[in-house]
Design an enzyme around this catalytic site. Sequence first.
Site, mmCIF file in Angstrom:
data_model
loop_
_atom_site.group_PDB
_atom_site.id
_atom_site.type_symbol
_atom_site.label_atom_id
_atom_site.label_comp_id
_atom_site.label_asym_id
_atom_site.label_seq_id
_atom_site.Cartn_x
_atom_site.Cartn_y
_atom_site.Cartn_z
ATOM 1 N N ARG A 1 -0.623 7.796 9.846
ATOM 2 C CA ARG A 1 0.234 8.303 10.919
ATOM 3 C C ARG A 1 0.291 9.828 10.814
ATOM 4 O O ARG A 1 -0.218 10.394 9.848
ATOM 5 C CB ARG A 1 1.636 7.693 10.860
ATOM 6 C CG ARG A 1 2.392 8.032 9.596
ATOM 7 C CD ARG A 1 3.819 7.481 9.606
ATOM 8 N NE ARG A 1 4.420 7.711 8.296
ATOM 9 C CZ ARG A 1 5.619 7.308 7.944
ATOM 10 N NH1 ARG A 1 6.375 6.632 8.788
ATOM 11 N NH2 ARG A 1 6.090 7.561 6.739
ATOM 12 N N ASN B 1 9.056 11.144 14.772
ATOM 13 C CA ASN B 1 9.630 10.729 13.492
ATOM 14 C C ASN B 1 9.210 11.716 12.431
ATOM 15 O O ASN B 1 8.019 11.911 12.195
ATOM 16 C CB ASN B 1 9.141 9.330 13.096
ATOM 17 C CG ASN B 1 9.820 8.838 11.836
ATOM 18 O OD1 ASN B 1 11.009 8.477 11.850
ATOM 19 N ND2 ASN B 1 9.102 8.848 10.724
ATOM 20 N N GLU B 2 10.203 12.374 11.849
ATOM 21 C CA GLU B 2 9.962 13.298 10.734
ATOM 22 C C GLU B 2 8.851 14.299 11.047
ATOM 23 O O GLU B 2 7.773 14.272 10.427
ATOM 24 C CB GLU B 2 9.657 12.522 9.454
ATOM 25 C CG GLU B 2 10.810 11.660 9.000
ATOM 26 C CD GLU B 2 10.641 11.101 7.598
ATOM 27 O OE1 GLU B 2 9.500 10.903 7.171
ATOM 28 O OE2 GLU B 2 11.658 10.856 6.934
ATOM 29 N N GLU C 1 17.867 7.475 7.875
ATOM 30 C CA GLU C 1 17.279 6.525 6.927
ATOM 31 C C GLU C 1 17.958 6.732 5.580
ATOM 32 O O GLU C 1 17.780 7.780 4.952
ATOM 33 C CB GLU C 1 15.768 6.757 6.781
ATOM 34 C CG GLU C 1 15.004 6.601 8.079
ATOM 35 C CD GLU C 1 13.509 6.883 7.939
ATOM 36 O OE1 GLU C 1 13.002 6.902 6.795
ATOM 37 O OE2 GLU C 1 12.862 7.102 8.965
ATOM 38 N N TRP D 1 4.863 2.726 -1.396
ATOM 39 C CA TRP D 1 3.742 2.376 -0.553
ATOM 40 C C TRP D 1 2.819 1.537 -1.431
ATOM 41 O O TRP D 1 3.017 1.452 -2.650
ATOM 42 C CB TRP D 1 3.026 3.644 -0.053
ATOM 43 C CG TRP D 1 3.777 4.372 1.037
ATOM 44 C CD1 TRP D 1 5.089 4.186 1.381
ATOM 45 C CD2 TRP D 1 3.262 5.383 1.905
ATOM 46 N NE1 TRP D 1 5.420 5.035 2.418
ATOM 47 C CE2 TRP D 1 4.309 5.779 2.767
ATOM 48 C CE3 TRP D 1 2.021 6.001 2.052
ATOM 49 C CZ2 TRP D 1 4.153 6.759 3.751
ATOM 50 C CZ3 TRP D 1 1.857 6.977 3.027
ATOM 51 C CH2 TRP D 1 2.911 7.346 3.873
ATOM 52 N N GLU E 1 3.595 -0.005 3.889
ATOM 53 C CA GLU E 1 4.945 0.043 3.303
ATOM 54 C C GLU E 1 5.495 -1.328 2.921
ATOM 55 O O GLU E 1 6.701 -1.537 2.936
ATOM 56 C CB GLU E 1 5.897 0.749 4.269
ATOM 57 C CG GLU E 1 5.586 2.228 4.373
ATOM 58 C CD GLU E 1 6.656 3.017 5.100
ATOM 59 O OE1 GLU E 1 7.523 2.415 5.761
ATOM 60 O OE2 GLU E 1 6.612 4.258 5.012
ATOM 61 N N TYR F 1 5.890 -2.544 0.185
ATOM 62 C CA TYR F 1 6.763 -2.480 -1.001
ATOM 63 C C TYR F 1 7.910 -1.500 -0.807
ATOM 64 O O TYR F 1 8.600 -1.159 -1.759
ATOM 65 C CB TYR F 1 5.950 -2.110 -2.247
ATOM 66 C CG TYR F 1 4.829 -3.083 -2.499
ATOM 67 C CD1 TYR F 1 5.107 -4.436 -2.713
ATOM 68 C CD2 TYR F 1 3.503 -2.671 -2.473
ATOM 69 C CE1 TYR F 1 4.079 -5.353 -2.896
ATOM 70 C CE2 TYR F 1 2.472 -3.574 -2.663
ATOM 71 C CZ TYR F 1 2.773 -4.920 -2.868
ATOM 72 O OH TYR F 1 1.762 -5.823 -3.049
#
Length: 699
Positions: free
Chosen positions: A112, A150-151, A313, A321, A363, A365
Amino acid sequence: MEKALHSRDVLLGVCYYPEHWPETMWEDDFRRMKELGLEYVRMAEFGWALMEPEEGVFDFSLFDRAFALAHRHGLNIIIGTPTATPPAWLTHRYPETLNAQANGISYEHGSRRHYTYNSPKFRELSARIVQRMAEHFAEHPGIVGWQLDNEFNCEVFEFYSAADHTAFREWLKAKYGSLAALNEAWGTVFWSQTYTDWEQVHLTRNVPSDSPNPHLKLDEKRFFSDSVISYAQMQADIVRAAAPRHWVTTNGLFGHLDTHKLTNDMLDFISYDSYPMFGRMFPDGGENPLLDRRFSMSLSNVRSISPNFCIMEQQSGPGGWVNRIEQPSPKPGQLRLWTYQSIAHGADLVVYFRWRTATFGTEMYWHGLHNWDNRPNRRTREVERIAEELRRAGQAIAGSRYEAEVAILRDYDNEWDGEFDKWHGGYEWTSTLSWFKRLQRRHIPNDMLFVNEQTTLDQLNRYQTLIYPHPTIIREETAKLLEAYVQGGGTLIIGCRSGYKDETGRCRMTPMPGPLAPLCGVTVEDFTREEPDGSSPSFTLSSQAFDTFATFTSNGFAETLAVTSPDAIVLGRYDNSSYMFGEPALVENSSGEGRTIYFGGVFSDPLVDQLIDRLGITSPASDLLELPECIELTVRSHDKPIFEGQDSGLRIHFLLNYSGQSASIKVRCGATDLLTGKRYVKGAAELDPYAALALVFDE
Ligand code: GAL
């Protein structure tokens, strides 16, 4: 207008990805969110490929159904624009939208944030999806606000595609007007770097020794920041025009982005993503690292933008990851502690990441509140408890402001210049951390204050003490502002490597610390970096001014000072460990009603402790509480009564125990914990491991 979240309650929410789950699960998920006490759900920020499966073909049906269900269950929806994740068809058809590394190698589809803000095609396609979304969802009764992208600048914060080189030239033309002015500002006469045509000008490329022109490097970062801001502005304008009822924010603080300007230009408030376990993974060094408590420093940065803000968040499980960022599970109590850490610093809305751990993808994990098995667990129970506590305490906390009488000053120019310039960059972090750490551990709440051309004397005057550790680049006007602050009674502390660069990053030909020299009452006569073995000249403090015979290190850089002001006194001199023997290292000068302390070195924890004592800075709660170092104190207060019958604004003392051990405190006056209703009477009390309290003292 102030850029803050205005909420009458402190509320919780969760991030949810309906596209990751069978639709048959959605209803049950939303129902259980409500049951757990969550009021907000954030969705859609990575859904571009679903919303525009083919170029120009739009399909919002999945999110229509998910939003309808969430709304039916009474949840407030935060909707994200999906531009952090351009679809495969987009970058395949328009490879010019992809970002590239400085060596020209392009990023590709598959993760991304692989796009670049300056691609005209990417802007066009982003504008279209945001426009379609905004029109489609503007009247949705469940939606309350928008998160842009996002971010911004997470994952990658440098941009070297062809579109960026072109846009940089235009940016420079607007800034400098002529090539002659650019050549002058960047000192291109050095090594025959002179440009004779705009087409010769580029962002950093593959140059020998990895050593491009330093003035270009500084402008490059300003350009990256402006690129994000203009791209975000494009999105914000579209959303505001179509959906004027909704608030607009974005999440995170990342490199090469002036988030203060971004927020002031277009947002209602800033949001932050808080993952305190990173503080445990990358400890801040020294003997006694802050670990997860270091996130209080990040939250202080967030608060400098929006005094009340949203955590978009909040870490809610072990992080990871598939191939990186392996993080342990938060201990029982730690989720609660981190939630109140955010709230203690000004968050009035906390959204957990994420409802349930993904069963696939990078993601899988990165754990959410629920594991894959979807059963209640200790983490969901902890959140249920927090929601219950906030039902009791939220209205009393919401809208109150963090109190501080000390601020650490920062600015983007020095941060960006210091990333490249090894002769001042690292000192900023070392000194800021030492100040933050010692103030933290001594229960002295402090703010971060970002200095720029808009900073006013009123903003500085809110504080009794300002620490500006190493303002290497400083404008003449900023030096004047600091002078006015000191003249009016403030205390200003400055460290080495200050004042010697102008805004282009070129060095001044006046004695250091440049425009700060008259105020500090010193000039720098000689200086050295640390020796190759890591040693630095040491010094001792004046026995008249301090109660110690210890020696202190200049900690990486040492300057000898000449005293130029009749009102200055030498507080410390180099010892016989170096050729600087006998020369001043630390000087205090008084001017007007206030004073400055100039230190010709990099601050360290022991020196900071001495200076805190010398300046008589004490905890605002010292009359009420006796606390061990493992507990953080913050104070949030209302300036006016909030409930009927109150004479003055409520002051709430948050106590946060970062230790896995119980901690003994002393309470000097009766108090009630707003979160649990528990009474504390005068005397000793024991706090649980990872405890969080919001105490209101009896009148
Ligand atoms: C954040 C990001 C989320 C998720 C999370 C965990 O930085 O916004 O989308 O990736 O980290 O990795």
